[in-house]
Design a protein around this motif. Structure first.
Motif, mmCIF file in Angstrom:
data_model
loop_
_atom_site.group_PDB
_atom_site.id
_atom_site.type_symbol
_atom_site.label_atom_id
_atom_site.label_comp_id
_atom_site.label_asym_id
_atom_site.label_seq_id
_atom_site.Cartn_x
_atom_site.Cartn_y
_atom_site.Cartn_z
ATOM 1 N N GLY A 193 56.389 23.496 48.104
ATOM 2 C CA GLY A 193 57.423 22.464 47.994
ATOM 3 C C GLY A 193 57.920 22.311 46.575
ATOM 4 O O GLY A 193 59.123 22.121 46.327
ATOM 5 N N SER A 194 57.021 22.430 45.620
ATOM 6 C CA SER A 194 57.419 22.340 44.217
ATOM 7 C C SER A 194 58.238 23.549 43.803
ATOM 8 O O SER A 194 59.226 23.426 43.065
ATOM 9 N N GLN A 195 57.861 24.741 44.272
ATOM 10 C CA GLN A 195 58.627 25.941 43.952
ATOM 11 C C GLN A 195 60.074 25.835 44.423
ATOM 12 O O GLN A 195 60.991 26.344 43.779
ATOM 13 N N SER A 196 60.274 25.142 45.539
ATOM 14 C CA SER A 196 61.626 24.989 46.099
ATOM 15 C C SER A 196 62.378 23.810 45.503
ATOM 16 O O SER A 196 63.510 23.544 45.900
ATOM 17 N N GLY A 197 61.751 23.070 44.603
ATOM 18 C CA GLY A 197 62.406 21.934 43.982
ATOM 19 C C GLY A 197 62.310 20.650 44.762
ATOM 20 O O GLY A 197 62.975 19.669 44.433
ATOM 21 N N HIS A 198 61.470 20.612 45.802
ATOM 22 C CA HIS A 198 61.311 19.406 46.619
ATOM 23 C C HIS A 198 60.197 18.489 46.112
ATOM 24 O O HIS A 198 60.058 17.368 46.583
ATOM 25 N N LEU A 244 65.580 10.768 53.739
ATOM 26 C CA LEU A 244 66.989 10.994 53.387
ATOM 27 C C LEU A 244 67.368 10.237 52.118
ATOM 28 O O LEU A 244 68.199 10.710 51.332
ATOM 29 N N PHE A 245 66.750 9.075 51.917
ATOM 30 C CA PHE A 245 67.067 8.275 50.731
ATOM 31 C C PHE A 245 66.508 8.898 49.455
ATOM 32 O O PHE A 245 66.915 8.528 48.358
ATOM 33 N N VAL A 246 65.589 9.809 49.615
ATOM 34 C CA VAL A 246 65.068 10.553 48.461
ATOM 35 C C VAL A 246 65.787 11.892 48.335
ATOM 36 O O VAL A 246 66.119 12.336 47.229
ATOM 37 N N TYR A 247 66.045 12.538 49.492
ATOM 38 C CA TYR A 247 66.619 13.879 49.483
ATOM 39 C C TYR A 247 67.999 13.927 48.834
ATOM 40 O O TYR A 247 68.241 14.761 47.944
ATOM 41 N N PHE A 248 68.888 13.050 49.271
ATOM 42 C CA PHE A 248 70.275 13.173 48.797
ATOM 43 C C PHE A 248 70.435 12.907 47.299
ATOM 44 O O PHE A 248 71.064 13.704 46.598
ATOM 45 N N PRO A 249 69.875 11.840 46.741
ATOM 46 C CA PRO A 249 70.069 11.656 45.297
ATOM 47 C C PRO A 249 69.307 12.666 44.445
ATOM 48 O O PRO A 249 69.853 13.194 43.471
ATOM 49 N N ILE A 273 60.733 26.832 58.004
ATOM 50 C CA ILE A 273 61.807 25.909 58.378
ATOM 51 C C ILE A 273 62.919 25.940 57.330
ATOM 52 O O ILE A 273 64.112 25.930 57.669
ATOM 53 N N LYS A 274 62.553 26.026 56.073
ATOM 54 C CA LYS A 274 63.563 26.065 55.001
ATOM 55 C C LYS A 274 64.415 27.313 55.115
ATOM 56 O O LYS A 274 65.637 27.266 54.954
ATOM 57 N N GLY A 277 67.188 25.356 57.005
ATOM 58 C CA GLY A 277 67.802 24.755 55.827
ATOM 59 C C GLY A 277 66.897 23.814 55.067
ATOM 60 O O GLY A 277 65.760 23.517 55.471
ATOM 61 N N SER A 278 67.411 23.321 53.960
ATOM 62 C CA SER A 278 66.634 22.527 53.015
ATOM 63 C C SER A 278 66.276 21.136 53.548
ATOM 64 O O SER A 278 65.154 20.665 53.352
ATOM 65 N N LEU A 279 67.204 20.479 54.231
ATOM 66 C CA LEU A 279 66.960 19.101 54.688
ATOM 67 C C LEU A 279 65.823 19.002 55.701
ATOM 68 O O LEU A 279 64.907 18.180 55.518
ATOM 69 N N PRO A 280 65.818 19.799 56.783
ATOM 70 C CA PRO A 280 64.670 19.725 57.703
ATOM 71 C C PRO A 280 63.347 20.050 57.010
ATOM 72 O O PRO A 280 62.315 19.453 57.328
ATOM 73 N N ALA A 281 63.387 20.993 56.059
ATOM 74 C CA ALA A 281 62.167 21.342 55.335
ATOM 75 C C ALA A 281 61.677 20.161 54.494
ATOM 76 O O ALA A 281 60.473 19.905 54.400
ATOM 77 N N PHE A 282 62.618 19.419 53.899
ATOM 78 C CA PHE A 282 62.213 18.265 53.098
ATOM 79 C C PHE A 282 61.628 17.163 53.974
ATOM 80 O O PHE A 282 60.655 16.507 53.586
ATOM 81 N N VAL A 283 62.203 16.950 55.147
ATOM 82 C CA VAL A 283 61.650 15.957 56.082
ATOM 83 C C VAL A 283 60.217 16.351 56.451
ATOM 84 O O VAL A 283 59.327 15.499 56.543
ATOM 85 N N PHE A 284 59.999 17.671 56.630
ATOM 86 C CA PHE A 284 58.659 18.142 56.961
ATOM 87 C C PHE A 284 57.672 17.829 55.837
ATOM 88 O O PHE A 284 56.587 17.283 56.075
ATOM 89 N N ILE A 285 58.050 18.166 54.601
ATOM 90 C CA ILE A 285 57.095 17.976 53.502
ATOM 91 C C ILE A 285 56.923 16.490 53.178
ATOM 92 O O ILE A 285 55.839 16.046 52.795
#
Length: 487
Positions: A329-334, A446-451, A96-97, A101-109
């Motif tokens: 997820g850690s490798q990607s910085g998430h 989203l409140f974690v992803y953006f900041p 997915i990443k 992109g990064s945002l959908p992947a972060f929602v997944f993890i």
């Protein structure tokens, strides 16, 4: 340069080669992981959902078991293309990443860090239930004992997976073989009885579609139950980075494991129907136990033991994959950087296993939390749909990406449509406020992803904590190129 001296560049290059996940998983181990992930307690205990929603129509029920298996095979073939083209840890998250992109992947993890550990906790508690019950007979086992045993199972497997990939794969292979032996006993027993020509058994298969035919909503609900029984076919892509020759072994493993499970599921269901009536199956608390009491009463105890073995094997597989998701997820910085570090002695993702096992343990203590995950069922199919959509996007956006295996393009389109239907149907049919809470939890990412991800907000004190934990756990950055801040 003399023989006794070594070039610092060579040392650095060797260190980099060493600090990577090793390709220790071959074809046979891959088959064991997929089969072990799919086959849990359900086929032994309660394969009744499909038959019940099929209105006890044997023909419809067997058709739905077959169709559910074929849909799972279609999905696994889509994942095989992604796994061979992008052989990285993380499964759907990595795909997915790359595709969306990064945002959908972060929602997944974000969602997976809640649902997957809870699922592991539920498996551990179910294992404890079956492991302790024989010692208490008709009386219920103490809750404290079951929770302690569940925690012991979790941490035993967590330590095993964090210590040795080869040993974890060996355990998976052994437990998969044991559960398949148990299924073979049931399947062969049914074939023998059916071949014996018992009139009451043959009568159930003469006019298989003669009973009342379910309507569309009932067929859909039965289909949900069937697909749930095949859940786990996606597990292989989480370990793609550790597969030997992934270009060959991933498609071959998928094409072996999923059809094998389909055949076994059909044979086991036919065996149940040979011995028990549809009404007896639906009313039975544990179908395989009832079957064993009728067919092999002297060794019927083997079935509860087989259920415990099956759950333990499925738990090992799901813990292995969850550790790889945390690692990716850690490798990607998430996720925090420490989680993607590898043990300097065994090159295993020990921090990732500690992290995922700790979260699962939290769910066991107040086990009522596990009930909340029932309302996240739609998210699994949503993410499968996004993963298959990523395949389609990558086909057009990266046409020159090396793809050792390519699935027939209409298949991912069909999987996307089916996945979104399966994600939305439960919400539309039974609108429940808990679904809204689950959706809001996903949006909370989203409140974690953006900041922290997009704007890279960082706290310096976390680096010191990471350094201390890195020294304590004896781990190093997995890419071998990051500077060691602890020096």
């Amino acid at each position: 340069m003399g023989k006794g001296k070594s070039d610092p560049k060579d040392v650095k290059r060797n260190k980099k080669a060493k600090m990577q996940l090793k390709r220790n998983i071959g074809y046979f181990e891959g088959v064991s992981f997929i089969v072990g992930s799919i086959v849990g307690a359900g086929i032994f205990v309660s394969p009744t959902g499909v038959l019940q929603h099929s209105l006890l129509n044997v023909g419809v029920a067997l058709t739905i078991w077959t169709a559910s298996g074929l849909v799972s095979l279609m999905g696994s073939l889509c994942y095989a293309e992604l796994g061979t083209a992008l052989p990285f840890s993380g499964g759907e998250y990595s795909h997915i990443k790359r595709g969306l992109g990064s945002l959908p992947a972060f929602v997944f993890i974000w969602t997976s860090m809640f649902t997957k550990p809870a699922s592991n906790a539920a498996r551990a508690l179910l294992f404890a239930e079956y492991a302790t019950q024989p010692f208490y007979g008709v009386c219920p086992a103490p809750e404290v004992l079951k929770k302690c045993l569940a925690l012991a199972a979790l941490w035993s497997l967590g330590i095993l997976n964090g210590h040795s990939i080869k040993m974890a794969a060996w355990v998976q292979t052994v437990f998969t073989l044991l559960k398949m032996v148990a299924l073979s006993v049931i399947a062969i027993g049914g074939i023998v009885l059916l071949a014996g020509g018992r009139k009451e058994s043959l009568a159930r298969f003469e006019d298989t579609f003669s009973s009342e035919v379910p309507d569309a909503s009932q067929v859909a609900e039965a289909f949900f139950q069937g697909l749930y029984a095949y859940g786990g076919w996606w597990s292989l892509n989480y370990m793609a980075e550790e597969m030997k020759n992934p270009s060959r072994n991933i498609p071959l493993t998928v094409m072996t494991a999923v059809p094998a499970v389909i055949i076994f599921y059909l044979l086991v269901n036919i065996s149940y129907l040979t011995v028990l009536t549809p009404k007896e199956i639906v009313s039975s608390v544990a179908v395989a136990v009832t079957w064993a009491d009728r067919v092999i009463p002297s060794v019927a105890w083997i079935i509860p033991l087989s259920v415990a073995v099956s759950i333990f094997g499925a738990l090992n597989s799901s813990m292995f994959t969850l550790g790889r998701l945390s690692y990716a997820g850690s490798q990607s910085g998430h996720l925090p950087a420490l989680i993607s570090m590898l043990n300097v002695h065994s090159c295993t993702p020990a921090p990732a296993m500690i992290f995922s096992t700790t979260i699962a343990s939290i769910f066991i203590i107040p086990s009522d939390l596990i009930m909340l995950t029932n309302y996240f069922g739609f998210s699994a199919w949503l993410m499968i749909g996004l993963t298959c959509a990523s395949l389609i996007v990558l086909r057009y956006r990266e046409p020159h990406l090396h793809r050792p295996y390519k699935v027939f393009l209409p298949v991912p389109f069909a999987m996307v449509a089916m996945s979104f239907f399966l994600a939305l149907a439960p919400i539309v049919w039974s609108l429940n406020l808990q679904y809204v809470y689950a959706f809001l939890f996903m949006l909370g990412s989203l409140f974690v992803y953006f900041p922290f991800i997009h704007f890279k907000l960082h706290f310096a004190f976390l680096d010191k904590i990471t350094c201390h934990l890195q020294l304590l756990l004896e781990v190093s950055p997995s890419d071998g190129s990051a500077e060691d801040n602890c020096e």
